[in-house]
Design an enzyme around this catalytic site. Sequence first.
Site, PDB file in Angstrom:
ATOM      1  N   PHE A 183       0.923  -0.986  -0.130  1.00 30.17           N
ATOM      2  CA  PHE A 183      -0.055   0.058   0.034  1.00 30.17           C
ATOM      3  C   PHE A 183       0.958   1.283  -0.069  1.00 30.17           C
ATOM      4  O   PHE A 183       1.843   1.336   0.823  1.00 30.17           O
ATOM      5  CB  PHE A 183      -1.063   0.039   1.111  1.00 30.17           C
ATOM      6  CG  PHE A 183      -1.697   1.286   1.094  1.00 30.17           C
ATOM      7  CD1 PHE A 183      -3.023   1.290   0.132  1.00 30.17           C
ATOM      8  CD2 PHE A 183      -1.707   2.193   1.965  1.00 30.17           C
ATOM      9  CE1 PHE A 183      -3.727   2.477   0.165  1.00 30.17           C
ATOM     10  CE2 PHE A 183      -2.461   3.552   1.687  1.00 30.17           C
ATOM     11  CZ  PHE A 183      -3.461   3.418   0.957  1.00 30.17           C
TER      12      PHE A 183
ATOM     13  N   ASP B 162       9.237   2.439   1.727  1.00 30.57           N
ATOM     14  CA  ASP B 162       7.917   3.479   2.337  1.00 30.57           C
ATOM     15  C   ASP B 162       7.927   3.097   3.893  1.00 30.57           C
ATOM     16  O   ASP B 162       7.515   2.021   4.283  1.00 30.57           O
ATOM     17  CB  ASP B 162       7.066   2.967   1.722  1.00 30.57           C
ATOM     18  CG  ASP B 162       5.665   3.797   2.108  1.00 30.57           C
ATOM     19  OD1 ASP B 162       5.416   4.562   3.055  1.00 30.57           O
ATOM     20  OD2 ASP B 162       4.731   3.563   1.283  1.00 30.57           O
TER      21      ASP B 162
ATOM     22  N   LYS C 156       2.518   9.938   8.283  1.00 33.50           N
ATOM     23  CA  LYS C 156       1.675   9.702   9.487  1.00 33.50           C
ATOM     24  C   LYS C 156       2.110  10.013  10.729  1.00 33.50           C
ATOM     25  O   LYS C 156       1.592  11.151  11.050  1.00 33.50           O
ATOM     26  CB  LYS C 156       1.399   8.199   9.615  1.00 33.50           C
ATOM     27  CG  LYS C 156       0.939   7.548   8.529  1.00 33.50           C
ATOM     28  CD  LYS C 156       0.006   6.196   8.665  1.00 33.50           C
ATOM     29  CE  LYS C 156      -1.163   5.876   7.592  1.00 33.50           C
ATOM     30  NZ  LYS C 156      -0.661   5.129   6.548  1.00 33.50           N
TER      31      LYS C 156
HETATM   32  C1  LIG Z   1      -0.822   5.418   5.087  1.00 35.03           C
HETATM   33  C2  LIG Z   1       0.180   5.225   4.130  1.00 35.03           C
HETATM   34  C3  LIG Z   1       0.456   5.728   2.835  1.00 35.03           C
HETATM   35  C4  LIG Z   1      -0.409   6.805   2.315  1.00 35.03           C
HETATM   36  O1  LIG Z   1      -0.508   8.079   3.266  1.00 35.03           O
HETATM   37  P1  LIG Z   1      -1.621   8.898   3.037  1.00 35.03           P
HETATM   38  O2  LIG Z   1      -1.123   9.981   3.944  1.00 35.03           O
HETATM   39  O3  LIG Z   1      -2.785   8.441   3.378  1.00 35.03           O
HETATM   40  O4  LIG Z   1      -1.495   9.725   1.769  1.00 35.03           O
HETATM   41  C5  LIG Z   1       1.486   5.363   2.135  1.00 35.03           C
HETATM   42  N1  LIG Z   1       2.316   4.185   2.425  1.00 35.03           N
HETATM   43  C6  LIG Z   1       2.122   3.628   3.575  1.00 35.03           C
HETATM   44  C7  LIG Z   1       3.019   2.598   4.015  1.00 35.03           C
HETATM   45  C8  LIG Z   1       1.234   3.924   4.536  1.00 35.03           C
HETATM   46  O5  LIG Z   1       0.900   3.286   5.507  1.00 35.03           O
END
Ligand SMILES: *Cc1c(COP(=O)(O)O)cnc(C)c1O
Length: 392
Positions: free
Chosen positions: A129, A216, A245
């Site tokens: 994701f 990420d 986050k």
């Molecule tokens: C939450 C998340 C995203 C996206 O972040 P947003 O602030 O919702 O755009 C991307 N990568 C990972 C691993 C995430 O947990």
Amino acid sequence: MANDHLMNTYPRLPVAFVKGEGVWLWDDKDHLYLDALSGIGVCALGHAHPALARALAEQAGTLLHTSNLYRIPLQERLAERLCDLADMDRAFFCNSGAEAVEAAIKLARLYGHRRDISEPAIVVMENAFHGRTLATLSATGNRKVQAGFEPLVKGFIRAPFDDIEALHTIAEHTPNVVAVLLEPIQGEAGIRVPSPGYLRAVREICDRQGWLFMADEIQTGLGRTGKWFAYQHEGVTPDVITVAKALGNGMPIGACLARGPAAEVFTPGSHATTFGGNPLACRAALAVLDVLEGEGLVEQAATLGERLRAGLQEALGESPLVEEIRGRGLMLGIVLHRPCPDLVRRALDHRLLVSLQAERVIRLLPPLVLGEEEAYQLMTILETVIREYEAA
Ligand SMILES: *Cc1c(COP(=O)(O)O)cnc(C)c1O
């Protein structure tokens, strides 16, 4: 509970919170909830942390925004702090996780073009994701996120997660790869921890092939797993990382960090943002880092996380409903044998906030300020909820 004037993007739970303190939230009927999700891994300092509240109020009364047409001392300080913690050289600030990954994708493509690779491809993982913008949903390995938004952005090659052989095969057959993008622990997919040595092996392939290793760390970063960044558990350093986050504890801010040649790819004009890294957001992030450091929350995530995991194992390990308890630090997943679609609602009835991933993984991302006694309460409520399912 639905509101006719909001686009219908969320199946919201019928509860509205009006106040928070630490790991606790109050709803508009004055019921008290234990927050074991932190607004999806955002509120690492918990709710209404006084140091953050003070910093924000002070900054709001001083200067909110000037734009990136000018120097922003708070942004420069934040970049330096983050680069020190992450072993990176430079930062680009934006306003969300998806934007941070967008920046990383653009960086990788530009890196490729500078090396005369005209159709650069990025290797991404099954079940990954990375966000909901067009490029990041194309990088995401979940059809539900993509369906209806075709044509997807091209230039991604999908590989199974935690499968180093698959990367070797891609290396042999695909000359236009420029980067590998992965989550060190897959969050949305249900807290999937790769085998020991996997990240190190990815690093080795990237070194050999001249690919950028892009991690990420949006969910795993900033102490969540018991280290500042999850890749540090394996003693490897990526070329590019993304964070968001927890960085602002609720103030929207994200960042793409890079080191070595990757840090020199962007030049004036190649990428930009109006809000990104403004004084208010950076002041928040600096306060977050101060508290994480000052209160020893990263170390605490490691020790309390280990104890919480052991406690859950002891309480639930033998349950016929529980397949596995996994994760690292305070990023934990309780894998169930069967889908339990209304589990989040049942937990809510018991005044506990959790999420359910991939239909059968209870995800715990409690604030890192979680105390011992609160961890015990969390365990007790979870046990009650799961026992109810066993009985049903
Ligand atoms: C939450 C998340 C995203 C996206 O972040 P947003 O602030 O919702 O755009 C991307 N990568 C990972 C691993 C995430 O947990």
